[in-house]
Design a protein around this motif. Structure first.
Motif, PDB file in Angstrom:
ATOM      1  N   TRP A 311       0.869  -1.175   0.000  1.00 47.23           N
ATOM      2  CA  TRP A 311       0.000   0.000   0.000  1.00 47.23           C
ATOM      3  C   TRP A 311       0.909   1.229   0.000  1.00 47.23           C
ATOM      4  CZ3 TRP A 311      -2.204  -2.662   4.860  1.00 47.23           C
ATOM      5  CH2 TRP A 311      -2.949  -3.799   4.483  1.00 47.23           C
ATOM      6  N   PRO A 312       1.363   1.690  -1.151  1.00 47.91           N
ATOM      7  CA  PRO A 312       2.397   2.727  -1.226  1.00 47.91           C
ATOM      8  C   PRO A 312       2.043   4.030  -0.532  1.00 47.91           C
ATOM      9  CG  PRO A 312       2.076   1.684  -3.363  1.00 47.91           C
ATOM     10  CD  PRO A 312       0.981   1.187  -2.482  1.00 47.91           C
ATOM     11  N   ASN A 313       0.752   4.352  -0.461  1.00 50.14           N
ATOM     12  CA  ASN A 313       0.352   5.638   0.105  1.00 50.14           C
ATOM     13  C   ASN A 313       0.048   5.588   1.597  1.00 50.14           C
ATOM     14  OD1 ASN A 313       0.180   7.588  -2.248  1.00 50.14           O
ATOM     15  ND2 ASN A 313      -0.992   5.863  -3.045  1.00 50.14           N
ATOM     16  N   ALA A 314       0.292   4.440   2.218  1.00 57.28           N
ATOM     17  CA  ALA A 314       0.118   4.306   3.666  1.00 57.28           C
ATOM     18  C   ALA A 314       1.484   4.190   4.327  1.00 57.28           C
ATOM     19  CB  ALA A 314      -0.727   3.077   3.990  1.00 57.28           C
ATOM     20  N   PRO A 315       1.614   4.587   5.586  1.00 59.14           N
ATOM     21  CA  PRO A 315       2.893   4.417   6.282  1.00 59.14           C
ATOM     22  C   PRO A 315       3.338   2.958   6.276  1.00 59.14           C
ATOM     23  CG  PRO A 315       1.426   5.821   7.555  1.00 59.14           C
ATOM     24  CD  PRO A 315       0.608   5.260   6.437  1.00 59.14           C
ATOM     25  N   GLU A 316       4.642   2.750   6.271  1.00 61.44           N
ATOM     26  CA  GLU A 316       5.161   1.393   6.163  1.00 61.44           C
ATOM     27  C   GLU A 316       4.795   0.543   7.374  1.00 61.44           C
ATOM     28  OE1 GLU A 316       9.341  -0.936   5.038  1.00 61.44           O
ATOM     29  OE2 GLU A 316       9.179   1.252   4.902  1.00 61.44           O
ATOM     30  N   ASP A 317       4.562   1.166   8.541  1.00 62.01           N
ATOM     31  CA  ASP A 317       4.231   0.381   9.731  1.00 62.01           C
ATOM     32  C   ASP A 317       2.745   0.035   9.819  1.00 62.01           C
ATOM     33  OD1 ASP A 317       3.208   2.888  10.360  1.00 62.01           O
ATOM     34  OD2 ASP A 317       4.145   3.002  12.340  1.00 62.01           O
ATOM     35  N   THR A 318       1.972   0.377   8.800  1.00 57.98           N
ATOM     36  CA  THR A 318       0.559   0.021   8.773  1.00 57.98           C
ATOM     37  C   THR A 318       0.396  -1.497   8.736  1.00 57.98           C
ATOM     38  OG1 THR A 318      -0.012   2.064   7.603  1.00 57.98           O
ATOM     39  CG2 THR A 318      -1.593   0.244   7.452  1.00 57.98           C
ATOM     40  N   PHE A 319      -0.549  -2.003   9.520  1.00 57.95           N
ATOM     41  CA  PHE A 319      -0.901  -3.411   9.443  1.00 57.95           C
ATOM     42  C   PHE A 319      -2.405  -3.546   9.608  1.00 57.95           C
ATOM     43  CE2 PHE A 319       0.136  -2.475  13.806  1.00 57.95           C
ATOM     44  CZ  PHE A 319      -0.662  -3.272  14.613  1.00 57.95           C
ATOM     45  N   ALA A 320      -2.933  -4.732   9.308  1.00 54.58           N
ATOM     46  CA  ALA A 320      -4.389  -4.841   9.197  1.00 54.58           C
ATOM     47  C   ALA A 320      -4.868  -6.256   9.443  1.00 54.58           C
ATOM     48  CB  ALA A 320      -4.842  -4.376   7.817  1.00 54.58           C
ATOM     49  N   ALA A 321      -6.119  -6.335   9.869  1.00 54.14           N
ATOM     50  CA  ALA A 321      -6.899  -7.572   9.847  1.00 54.14           C
ATOM     51  C   ALA A 321      -7.881  -7.434   8.695  1.00 54.14           C
ATOM     52  CB  ALA A 321      -7.635  -7.766  11.172  1.00 54.14           C
ATOM     53  N   LEU A 322      -7.891  -8.398   7.800  1.00 50.83           N
ATOM     54  CA  LEU A 322      -8.667  -8.280   6.569  1.00 50.83           C
ATOM     55  C   LEU A 322      -9.622  -9.450   6.418  1.00 50.83           C
ATOM     56  CD1 LEU A 322      -5.769  -7.218   4.152  1.00 50.83           C
ATOM     57  CD2 LEU A 322      -7.369  -5.735   5.389  1.00 50.83           C
ATOM     58  N   GLY A 323     -10.789  -9.169   5.818  1.00 52.09           N
ATOM     59  CA  GLY A 323     -11.789 -10.205   5.636  1.00 52.09           C
ATOM     60  C   GLY A 323     -12.504 -10.095   4.301  1.00 52.09           C
ATOM     61  N   HIS A 324     -13.183 -11.171   3.956  1.00 53.15           N
ATOM     62  CA  HIS A 324     -13.934 -11.303   2.707  1.00 53.15           C
ATOM     63  C   HIS A 324     -14.921 -10.145   2.546  1.00 53.15           C
ATOM     64  CE1 HIS A 324     -15.245 -13.647  -0.680  1.00 53.15           C
ATOM     65  NE2 HIS A 324     -16.425 -13.967  -0.180  1.00 53.15           N
ATOM     66  N   TRP A 325     -15.137  -9.748   1.274  1.00 51.99           N
ATOM     67  CA  TRP A 325     -16.088  -8.701   0.928  1.00 51.99           C
ATOM     68  C   TRP A 325     -15.758  -7.362   1.572  1.00 51.99           C
ATOM     69  CZ3 TRP A 325     -21.183 -12.028   1.385  1.00 51.99           C
ATOM     70  CH2 TRP A 325     -21.308 -12.810   0.227  1.00 51.99           C
ATOM     71  N   GLY A 326     -14.480  -7.122   1.827  1.00 53.30           N
ATOM     72  CA  GLY A 326     -14.049  -5.774   2.185  1.00 53.30           C
ATOM     73  C   GLY A 326     -13.984  -5.436   3.652  1.00 53.30           C
ATOM     74  N   GLN A 327     -14.046  -6.430   4.544  1.00 55.04           N
ATOM     75  CA  GLN A 327     -13.927  -6.135   5.970  1.00 55.04           C
ATOM     76  C   GLN A 327     -12.458  -5.792   6.282  1.00 55.04           C
ATOM     77  OE1 GLN A 327     -17.118  -6.265   6.479  1.00 55.04           O
ATOM     78  NE2 GLN A 327     -17.281  -7.615   4.700  1.00 55.04           N
ATOM     79  N   ALA A 328     -12.258  -4.794   7.124  1.00 52.50           N
ATOM     80  CA  ALA A 328     -10.880  -4.389   7.427  1.00 52.50           C
ATOM     81  C   ALA A 328     -10.799  -3.678   8.771  1.00 52.50           C
ATOM     82  CB  ALA A 328     -10.331  -3.481   6.334  1.00 52.50           C
ATOM     83  N   LEU A 329      -9.739  -4.000   9.489  1.00 52.20           N
ATOM     84  CA  LEU A 329      -9.321  -3.240  10.664  1.00 52.20           C
ATOM     85  C   LEU A 329      -7.894  -2.795  10.376  1.00 52.20           C
ATOM     86  CD1 LEU A 329      -9.239  -2.222  13.591  1.00 52.20           C
ATOM     87  CD2 LEU A 329      -8.744  -4.588  14.314  1.00 52.20           C
ATOM     88  N   TYR A 330      -7.712  -1.503  10.118  1.00 55.42           N
ATOM     89  CA  TYR A 330      -6.402  -0.950   9.803  1.00 55.42           C
ATOM     90  C   TYR A 330      -5.812  -0.297  11.053  1.00 55.42           C
ATOM     91  CZ  TYR A 330      -8.221  -1.058   4.947  1.00 55.42           C
ATOM     92  OH  TYR A 330      -8.773  -1.433   3.740  1.00 55.42           O
ATOM     93  N   VAL A 331      -4.549  -0.558  11.291  1.00 58.27           N
ATOM     94  CA  VAL A 331      -3.821   0.071  12.386  1.00 58.27           C
ATOM     95  C   VAL A 331      -2.645   0.824  11.776  1.00 58.27           C
ATOM     96  CG1 VAL A 331      -2.630  -0.281  14.581  1.00 58.27           C
ATOM     97  CG2 VAL A 331      -4.495  -1.833  13.911  1.00 58.27           C
ATOM     98  N   LEU A 332      -2.593   2.131  12.022  1.00 57.86           N
ATOM     99  CA  LEU A 332      -1.555   2.987  11.458  1.00 57.86           C
ATOM    100  C   LEU A 332      -0.807   3.671  12.603  1.00 57.86           C
ATOM    101  CD1 LEU A 332      -4.216   3.015   9.460  1.00 57.86           C
ATOM    102  CD2 LEU A 332      -2.890   4.736   8.226  1.00 57.86           C
ATOM    103  N   PRO A 333       0.168   2.997  13.209  1.00 52.25           N
ATOM    104  CA  PRO A 333       0.836   3.577  14.377  1.00 52.25           C
ATOM    105  C   PRO A 333       1.472   4.940  14.109  1.00 52.25           C
ATOM    106  CG  PRO A 333       1.326   1.244  14.216  1.00 52.25           C
ATOM    107  CD  PRO A 333       0.623   1.622  12.945  1.00 52.25           C
TER     108      PRO A 333
END
Length: 369
Positions: A311-333
């Motif tokens: 994800w080039p436009n997000a900070p490199e330390d970004t991480f996520a929990a991802l799910g089917h049909w677009g579910q997401a929990l993004y953490v951007l420290p």
């Protein structure tokens, strides 16, 4: 009139108190503390992407059901669409895998297992695979002959069979019956089966008596989560791959826990080394273009083997929990943001990077909002 020394002490004391207040952390109790909602063109650009006009006939395009944004522990934005509301426990699909990792992290902190323990020690039905460790399962590198296909190849899909046909009564046992295709740890292969073996192993880790309540006593209740529902299969094993339901606000609590390295108020609920493992790229992974890097049952915006960030436009330390049909929990420290997105995406229109680019522009403090 105070003496000069007393005056100096008073000024110093005010400075210390002011500094402590300036750096005081916000935490949710019964509800989230509220911060100022950003305004302006960046927010309008974010909303135009996240919440376009919704077509309920074709069900095509970006279809966000909920977006909740937490900055520095404060709720600064939320919006809902379709039938989802603030009090709706939404199906998280494979975000469940990262929730399972957090539950296991509490047990790890209690000294109940080690990452390199054989999975079969805690789930004897997995004895045909004695070399597969809990670490391998958390890195999706068990080496089992597994096909993680959904709508596109349902006849050959291991996961469809596990969730809906011959495997649905005992999903971990169904997974355990798969052949060992390659040695564990040598090849990354995303597998909901690996996750459900972990869910079965958790029963051996904490004991059968504690198991039905453990996700609540270990994780949900300490975080103040009240909406959580976690389905089990007919064998009484949590469907760790797929079937948790939480409100968007409650899922954001897990994100804040991870943003703060496993600490909740003054309690280190998840050990720091566990969170570091979650955020370390799986050794067996070989990068593909635009694909998030797998960690310990989380997804990372990490560089691997000369490849750029997924994800080039997000900070490199970004991480996520991802799910089917677009579910997401993004953490951007780095941006001090936690973002929950629930969705009903039925095609490939949605792009993580585009969403995150607009979210950072709208919500990160560096924008001056």
């Amino acid at each position: 009139m105070p003496r000069p020394f007393s005056l100096l002490l008073g000024i110093a004391g005010c400075f210390v108190i002011g500094a402590a207040q300036a750096f005081a952390e916000a935490w949710p109790d019964d509800d989230w503390p509220r911060g100022a909602t950003p305004t302006g063109e960046a927010l309008a650009a974010f909303e135009s992407y996240a919440f376009p006009e919704r077509d309920e006939v074709s069900r095509l395009g970006v279809r966000s059901d909920a977006v909740v944004v937490i900055r520095d522990g404060e709720l600064i934005y939320e919006r809902y669409a379709g039938e989802t509301r603030a009090d709706t426990p939404h199906l998280t699909w494979s975000v469940s895998k990262s929730l399972l990792a957090s539950v296991l992290g509490v047990a790890y902190g209690e000294g109940r297992f080690r990452l390199d323990d054989p999975a079969a020690r805690y789930y004897p039905a997995f004895s045909a695979h004695p070399q597969v460790s809990l670490r391998h399962l958390l890195n999706w590198s068990s080496g089992l002959a597994w096909q993680e296909d959904y709508e596109y190849a349902p006849v050959k899909s291991s996961v469809v069979a596990m969730l809906y046909t011959q495997g649905r009564t005992d999903m971990a046992a169904f997974t355990a019956a798969h052949a060992q295709e390659v040695p564990p740890g040598q090849h990354f292969r995303y597998s909901s089966g690996d996750s459900n073996v972990l869910a079965a192993a958790l029963k051996g880790v904490v004991g059968a008596a504690a198991y039905p309540d453990y996700p609540w006593t270990a994780l949900f209740e300490p975080l103040g989560i009240r909406s959580a529902v976690w389905e089990t299969d007919a064998a009484g094993t949590f469907v760790g791959s797929s079937y948790t339901y939480l409100t968007a606000r409650d899922l954001a609590r897990v994100g804040l826990l991870m943003q703060r390295d496993g600490r909740w108020h003054d309690r280190q609920l998840l050990p720091r080394d566990w969170v570091a493992f979650n955020r370390t790229p799986a050794p067996s992974y070989r990068p593909l273009e635009d694909e998030a890097v797998p960690g310990g049952h989380w997804w990372l915006n990490a560089r691997r083997d000369g490849a750029g960030k997924p994800w080039p436009n997000a900070p490199e330390d970004t991480f996520a929990a991802l799910g089917h049909w677009g579910q997401a929990l993004y953490v951007l420290p780095a941006a001090r943001l936690v973002i929950v997105r629930y969705a009903d995406d039925r095609d490939a229109s949605y792009r993580h990077d585009e969403f995150l680019k607009r979210a950072v522009a709208a919500f990160a403090r560096e924008t001056g909002q």
